[in-house]
Design a protein around this motif. Sequence first.
Motif, PDB file in Angstrom:
ATOM      1  N   UNK A 228      11.941  11.178 -25.488  1.00 27.95           N
ATOM      2  CA  UNK A 228      12.129  11.416 -26.917  1.00 27.95           C
ATOM      3  C   UNK A 228      13.472  10.848 -27.345  1.00 27.95           C
ATOM      4  N   UNK A 229      13.499  10.181 -28.468  1.00 29.20           N
ATOM      5  CA  UNK A 229      14.765   9.771 -29.081  1.00 29.20           C
ATOM      6  C   UNK A 229      14.932  10.662 -30.292  1.00 29.20           C
ATOM      7  N   UNK A 230      15.996  11.423 -30.288  1.00 29.22           N
ATOM      8  CA  UNK A 230      16.215  12.383 -31.370  1.00 29.22           C
ATOM      9  C   UNK A 230      17.552  12.159 -32.027  1.00 29.22           C
ATOM     10  N   UNK A 231      17.623  12.551 -33.297  1.00 25.41           N
ATOM     11  CA  UNK A 231      18.891  12.523 -34.024  1.00 25.41           C
ATOM     12  C   UNK A 231      19.350  13.966 -34.134  1.00 25.41           C
ATOM     13  N   UNK A 232      20.474  14.229 -33.528  1.00 24.65           N
ATOM     14  CA  UNK A 232      21.090  15.548 -33.604  1.00 24.65           C
ATOM     15  C   UNK A 232      22.311  15.403 -34.497  1.00 24.65           C
ATOM     16  N   UNK A 233      22.198  15.869 -35.721  1.00 20.93           N
ATOM     17  CA  UNK A 233      23.295  15.687 -36.668  1.00 20.93           C
ATOM     18  C   UNK A 233      23.404  14.228 -37.052  1.00 20.93           C
ATOM     19  N   UNK A 234      24.573  13.648 -36.912  1.00 20.75           N
ATOM     20  CA  UNK A 234      24.808  12.266 -37.316  1.00 20.75           C
ATOM     21  C   UNK A 234      24.467  11.259 -36.227  1.00 20.75           C
ATOM     22  N   UNK A 235      24.212  11.725 -35.006  1.00 21.64           N
ATOM     23  CA  UNK A 235      24.064  10.827 -33.869  1.00 21.64           C
ATOM     24  C   UNK A 235      22.626  10.792 -33.370  1.00 21.64           C
ATOM     25  N   UNK A 236      22.173   9.640 -32.882  1.00 21.83           N
ATOM     26  CA  UNK A 236      20.869   9.518 -32.232  1.00 21.83           C
ATOM     27  C   UNK A 236      21.113   9.654 -30.732  1.00 21.83           C
ATOM     28  N   UNK A 237      20.488  10.642 -30.122  1.00 19.90           N
ATOM     29  CA  UNK A 237      20.675  10.950 -28.714  1.00 19.90           C
ATOM     30  C   UNK A 237      19.314  10.923 -28.037  1.00 19.90           C
ATOM     31  N   UNK A 238      19.215  10.286 -26.856  1.00 17.24           N
ATOM     32  CA  UNK A 238      17.952  10.281 -26.135  1.00 17.24           C
ATOM     33  C   UNK A 238      17.902  11.449 -25.158  1.00 17.24           C
ATOM     34  N   UNK A 239      16.732  12.109 -25.149  1.00 17.25           N
ATOM     35  CA  UNK A 239      16.498  13.203 -24.215  1.00 17.25           C
ATOM     36  C   UNK A 239      15.103  13.041 -23.631  1.00 17.25           C
ATOM     37  N   UNK A 240      14.888  13.519 -22.406  1.00 10.62           N
ATOM     38  CA  UNK A 240      13.574  13.485 -21.806  1.00 10.62           C
ATOM     39  C   UNK A 240      12.942  14.870 -21.859  1.00 10.62           C
ATOM     40  N   UNK A 241      11.655  14.891 -22.181  1.00 12.03           N
ATOM     41  CA  UNK A 241      10.894  16.128 -22.233  1.00 12.03           C
ATOM     42  C   UNK A 241       9.758  16.011 -21.240  1.00 12.03           C
ATOM     43  N   UNK A 242       9.680  16.916 -20.267  1.00 10.63           N
ATOM     44  CA  UNK A 242       8.615  16.894 -19.278  1.00 10.63           C
ATOM     45  C   UNK A 242       7.309  17.353 -19.912  1.00 10.63           C
ATOM     46  N   UNK A 243       6.248  16.579 -19.714  1.00  7.51           N
ATOM     47  CA  UNK A 243       4.941  16.915 -20.249  1.00  7.51           C
ATOM     48  C   UNK A 243       4.200  17.735 -19.201  1.00  7.51           C
ATOM     49  N   UNK A 244       3.997  19.039 -19.421  1.00  8.66           N
ATOM     50  CA  UNK A 244       3.311  19.864 -18.420  1.00  8.66           C
ATOM     51  C   UNK A 244       1.816  19.523 -18.369  1.00  8.66           C
ATOM     52  N   UNK A 245       1.280  19.512 -17.162  1.00  8.71           N
ATOM     53  CA  UNK A 245      -0.134  19.226 -16.974  1.00  8.71           C
ATOM     54  C   UNK A 245      -0.770  20.433 -16.305  1.00  8.71           C
ATOM     55  N   UNK A 246      -1.840  20.935 -16.912  1.00 10.75           N
ATOM     56  CA  UNK A 246      -2.548  22.064 -16.300  1.00 10.75           C
ATOM     57  C   UNK A 246      -3.789  21.546 -15.596  1.00 10.75           C
ATOM     58  N   UNK A 247      -4.094  22.162 -14.465  1.00  8.65           N
ATOM     59  CA  UNK A 247      -5.250  21.715 -13.661  1.00  8.65           C
ATOM     60  C   UNK A 247      -6.554  22.215 -14.213  1.00  8.65           C
TER      61      UNK A 247
END
Length: 86
Positions: free
Chosen positions: A67-86
């Motif tokens: 995910x590329x997100x803007x937190x306030x005035x800055x664009x910050x990249x963060x990773x979000x783990x996608x959970x997988x259910x069996x």
Amino acid sequence: IYWLLFVGGGTRLAPVVGEVEPGSPAAVAGLAAGDEILAIDGVAVQSWEDLGLRFVSRAGESGDILLRVRAGEFAVERELALPVSA
């Protein structure tokens, strides 16, 4: 007025995070209320509809979603783990 929204495409809400549940994947990734999601896996998103379509395109996959997100005035990249259910 509904006709005008239909013809004009209506309003598209920017994907801005509202509330983040403690311990949720969003919280673990570092997302916070007020963060605006700008891109998913390098593909720009401008609305909640765009965001939903990007998540649907990853259905059934495992791994991380970048995910590329803007937190306030800055664009910050963060990773979000996608959970997988069996």
